[in-house]
Motif scaffolding. Structure first.
Motif, PDB file in Angstrom:
ATOM      1  N   ASP A  81      -0.947  -6.866 -22.169  1.00 22.12           N
ATOM      2  CA  ASP A  81      -2.154  -7.686 -22.123  1.00 22.12           C
ATOM      3  C   ASP A  81      -2.340  -8.407 -23.458  1.00 22.12           C
ATOM      4  N   VAL A  82      -1.649  -9.526 -23.619  1.00 23.41           N
ATOM      5  CA  VAL A  82      -1.718 -10.305 -24.853  1.00 23.41           C
ATOM      6  C   VAL A  82      -3.083 -10.955 -25.023  1.00 23.41           C
ATOM      7  N   SER A  83      -3.809 -11.146 -23.918  1.00 21.29           N
ATOM      8  CA  SER A  83      -5.111 -11.817 -23.998  1.00 21.29           C
ATOM      9  C   SER A  83      -6.112 -11.033 -24.844  1.00 21.29           C
ATOM     10  N   LYS A  84      -5.835  -9.749 -25.090  1.00 14.77           N
ATOM     11  CA  LYS A  84      -6.723  -8.954 -25.936  1.00 14.77           C
ATOM     12  C   LYS A  84      -6.673  -9.420 -27.396  1.00 14.77           C
ATOM     13  N   LEU A  85      -5.653 -10.194 -27.739  1.00 12.08           N
ATOM     14  CA  LEU A  85      -5.531 -10.699 -29.102  1.00 12.08           C
ATOM     15  C   LEU A  85      -6.419 -11.913 -29.360  1.00 12.08           C
ATOM     16  N   VAL A  86      -6.795 -12.637 -28.314  1.00 14.65           N
ATOM     17  CA  VAL A  86      -7.524 -13.899 -28.510  1.00 14.65           C
ATOM     18  C   VAL A  86      -9.015 -13.635 -28.691  1.00 14.65           C
ATOM     19  N   PRO A  87      -9.729 -14.539 -29.405  1.00 17.47           N
ATOM     20  CA  PRO A  87      -9.182 -15.754 -30.020  1.00 17.47           C
ATOM     21  C   PRO A  87      -8.557 -15.490 -31.387  1.00 17.47           C
ATOM     22  N   ILE A  88      -7.555 -16.297 -31.710  1.00 12.83           N
ATOM     23  CA  ILE A  88      -6.918 -16.285 -33.027  1.00 12.83           C
ATOM     24  C   ILE A  88      -7.035 -17.686 -33.607  1.00 12.83           C
ATOM     25  N   PRO A  89      -7.691 -17.868 -34.780  1.00 15.30           N
ATOM     26  CA  PRO A  89      -8.479 -16.893 -35.523  1.00 15.30           C
ATOM     27  C   PRO A  89      -9.666 -16.395 -34.692  1.00 15.30           C
ATOM     28  N   SER A  90     -10.292 -15.354 -35.168  1.00 13.57           N
ATOM     29  CA  SER A  90     -11.307 -14.663 -34.369  1.00 13.57           C
ATOM     30  C   SER A  90     -12.563 -15.480 -34.134  1.00 13.57           C
ATOM     31  N   LEU A  91     -12.764 -16.556 -34.897  1.00 15.53           N
ATOM     32  CA  LEU A  91     -13.960 -17.382 -34.738  1.00 15.53           C
ATOM     33  C   LEU A  91     -13.977 -18.035 -33.365  1.00 15.53           C
ATOM     34  N   SER A  92     -15.067 -17.859 -32.624  1.00 18.43           N
ATOM     35  CA  SER A  92     -15.184 -18.412 -31.281  1.00 18.43           C
ATOM     36  C   SER A  92     -15.376 -19.924 -31.331  1.00 18.43           C
ATOM     37  N   ASN A  93     -14.910 -20.608 -30.283  1.00 24.31           N
ATOM     38  CA  ASN A  93     -15.147 -22.048 -30.185  1.00 24.31           C
ATOM     39  C   ASN A  93     -16.630 -22.387 -30.192  1.00 24.31           C
ATOM     40  N   LYS A  94     -17.434 -21.451 -29.763  1.00 21.65           N
ATOM     41  CA  LYS A  94     -18.875 -21.708 -29.681  1.00 21.65           C
ATOM     42  C   LYS A  94     -19.514 -21.892 -31.053  1.00 21.65           C
ATOM     43  N   ALA A  95     -18.759 -21.620 -32.113  1.00 23.71           N
ATOM     44  CA  ALA A  95     -19.276 -21.810 -33.468  1.00 23.71           C
ATOM     45  C   ALA A  95     -19.288 -23.283 -33.870  1.00 23.71           C
ATOM     46  N   PHE A  96     -18.633 -24.136 -33.075  1.00 23.15           N
ATOM     47  CA  PHE A  96     -18.509 -25.548 -33.418  1.00 23.15           C
ATOM     48  C   PHE A  96     -19.375 -26.396 -32.496  1.00 23.15           C
ATOM     49  N   ASN A  97     -20.149 -27.273 -33.087  1.00 20.09           N
ATOM     50  CA  ASN A  97     -21.069 -28.099 -32.309  1.00 20.09           C
ATOM     51  C   ASN A  97     -20.346 -28.924 -31.249  1.00 20.09           C
ATOM     52  N   GLU A  98     -19.198 -29.508 -31.618  1.00 20.85           N
ATOM     53  CA  GLU A  98     -18.499 -30.402 -30.700  1.00 20.85           C
ATOM     54  C   GLU A  98     -17.726 -29.674 -29.605  1.00 20.85           C
ATOM     55  N   THR A  99     -17.642 -28.353 -29.666  1.00 16.36           N
ATOM     56  CA  THR A  99     -16.959 -27.616 -28.603  1.00 16.36           C
ATOM     57  C   THR A  99     -17.922 -27.086 -27.546  1.00 16.36           C
ATOM     58  N   ARG A 100     -19.148 -26.823 -27.953  1.00 14.99           N
ATOM     59  CA  ARG A 100     -20.079 -26.152 -27.038  1.00 14.99           C
ATOM     60  C   ARG A 100     -20.344 -26.959 -25.778  1.00 14.99           C
ATOM     61  N   LYS A 101     -20.452 -28.284 -25.909  1.00 15.80           N
ATOM     62  CA  LYS A 101     -20.742 -29.094 -24.723  1.00 15.80           C
ATOM     63  C   LYS A 101     -19.571 -29.064 -23.733  1.00 15.80           C
ATOM     64  N   TYR A 102     -18.350 -28.977 -24.255  1.00  6.85           N
ATOM     65  CA  TYR A 102     -17.200 -28.923 -23.354  1.00  6.85           C
ATOM     66  C   TYR A 102     -17.107 -27.567 -22.660  1.00  6.85           C
ATOM     67  N   GLU A 103     -17.388 -26.504 -23.392  1.00  7.65           N
ATOM     68  CA  GLU A 103     -17.359 -25.189 -22.764  1.00  7.65           C
ATOM     69  C   GLU A 103     -18.491 -25.026 -21.755  1.00  7.65           C
ATOM     70  N   SER A 104     -19.631 -25.671 -22.007  1.00  5.62           N
ATOM     71  CA  SER A 104     -20.746 -25.592 -21.055  1.00  5.62           C
ATOM     72  C   SER A 104     -20.391 -26.258 -19.724  1.00  5.62           C
ATOM     73  N   ARG A 105     -19.412 -27.189 -19.759  1.00  8.76           N
ATOM     74  CA  ARG A 105     -18.941 -27.861 -18.544  1.00  8.76           C
ATOM     75  C   ARG A 105     -17.767 -27.120 -17.910  1.00  8.76           C
ATOM     76  N   GLY A 106     -17.354 -26.012 -18.513  1.00  6.90           N
ATOM     77  CA  GLY A 106     -16.249 -25.239 -17.969  1.00  6.90           C
ATOM     78  C   GLY A 106     -14.878 -25.803 -18.273  1.00  6.90           C
ATOM     79  N   VAL A 107     -14.782 -26.690 -19.275  1.00  6.52           N
ATOM     80  CA  VAL A 107     -13.492 -27.288 -19.625  1.00  6.52           C
ATOM     81  C   VAL A 107     -12.493 -26.227 -20.072  1.00  6.52           C
ATOM     82  N   HIS A 108     -12.997 -25.116 -20.612  1.00  3.44           N
ATOM     83  CA  HIS A 108     -12.106 -24.055 -21.104  1.00  3.44           C
ATOM     84  C   HIS A 108     -11.558 -23.174 -19.988  1.00  3.44           C
ATOM     85  N   THR A 109     -12.017 -23.376 -18.764  1.00  2.00           N
ATOM     86  CA  THR A 109     -11.574 -22.532 -17.647  1.00  2.00           C
ATOM     87  C   THR A 109     -10.617 -23.243 -16.702  1.00  2.00           C
TER      88      THR A 109
END
Length: 305
Positions: free
Chosen positions: A198-226
């Motif tokens: 289960d390599v997915s247990k390693l993510v995210p690398i680096p450990s900082l979540s995408n949600k820490a960045f203003n310009e990523t949150r809107k894309y994740e809210s639309r499910g772009v990461h899925t």
């Protein structure tokens, strides 16, 4: 074969804020060791050289479908560089040194060789190298390399984000962080299917979540990461055997979408007469238009002047 659209992945902000040094930093995400040209060409040659693809079709489909998206990312980063450079100089008589603003820029090559536009090199002006391509022929090793490559690319994107607050740069980096995260998880899942680890247990690398960045949150809210796209009209659908279940970070369901994501118009690049680009006067343009209209048998009364 490839199918191309005259579109770009996202809308890049139109801002009158030239920043040649920001453009130089973004170049790392284009021609650096962990840049989009590296991810593209790693997966491109792995897909060309894939062995036993009928027996291992889900893995072949995964690498191949991501290859097509990476080509779009090369395009996207190039436009980000161009946006950062746009307006850096203005037309003047040659004796008035119109290209002087680049004299103290980090990379004068933008002005000297590229008409102030993206080039296939890194943030220091070093050309991208085919030595960055890894294709061992061993499926597990190549997948592990791809996972590492995407994690390295993610790290570099975060650092470029912290280097500049230029709106065009940050918009593109934010989007790429989200889509790069998809590729990280995809290769982790592929390794789990292939090895049981289960390599997915390693993510995210680096450990900082995408949600820490203003310009990523809107894309994740639309499910772009899925979402993982086949980038094909009917091929590469076997990625469903790998891209399934829940996202390891937020538990959202993963989805395979046949085809490509919706694109956006590519902005018109203005002329830069001080760089002799495109090298035509207004009179030249009118003469070219007249010749094209005549060749198309458009009556003189209907011709555009």
């Amino acid at each position: 074969m490839f199918k191309r659209f005259d579109e770009i992945a996202i809308e890049i902000p139109e801002v009158e804020r030239p920043d040649a040094n920001a453009a130089a930093a973004v170049q790392e995400l284009l021609g650096g060791k962990f840049g989009e040209m590296s991810t593209l060409n790693n997966y491109l040659f792995q897909s060309f050289n894939f062995r036993s693809k009928k027996k291992l079709k889900p893995f072949y489909d995964l690498v191949t479908s991501i290859t097509a998206e990476e080509l779009g990312h090369v395009e996207l980063v190039s436009h980000a560089v161009n946006k950062c450079l746009c307006g850096s100089t203005s037309y003047k008589d040659p004796d008035q040194t119109p290209l002087n603003p680049f004299k103290d820029a980090r990379n004068t090559y933008f002005a000297l060789a590229g008409a102030q536009s993206a080039m296939p090199f890194d943030s220091m002006g070093r050309p991208w190298s085919g030595e960055y391509v890894f294709n061992s022929g061993n499926l597990i090793l190549d997948l592990l390399h791809n996972f590492f490559l995407e994690c390295g690319a993610r790290t570099h994107k975060m650092k470029v984000y912290e280097l500049t607050d230029h709106p065009a740069a940050r918009e593109v980096v934010g989007y790429l962080l989200v889509r790069g995260g998809v590729h990280v998880v995809a290769y982790a899942k592929a390794l789990e299917v292939a090895t049981g680890v289960d390599v997915s247990k390693l993510v995210p690398i680096p450990s900082l979540s995408n949600k820490a960045f203003n310009e990523t949150r809107k894309y994740e809210s639309r499910g772009v990461h899925t979402k993982l796209y086949t980038n094909s009209d009917g091929d590469f659908t076997a990625i469903r055997q790998i891209w399934k279940g829940l996202h390891p970070e937020d538990g959202q369901p993963l989805e395979v979408i046949e085809g490509s994501p919706k694109g956006y118009p590519i902005a018109e690049a203005p002329e830069v007469p001080e760089e002799f680009a495109p090298g035509f006067s207004e009179e030249d343009f009118l003469n070219i238009a007249a010749r094209l209209q005549a060749a198309a048998n458009i009556p003189a009364s209907e011709q555009v002047h």
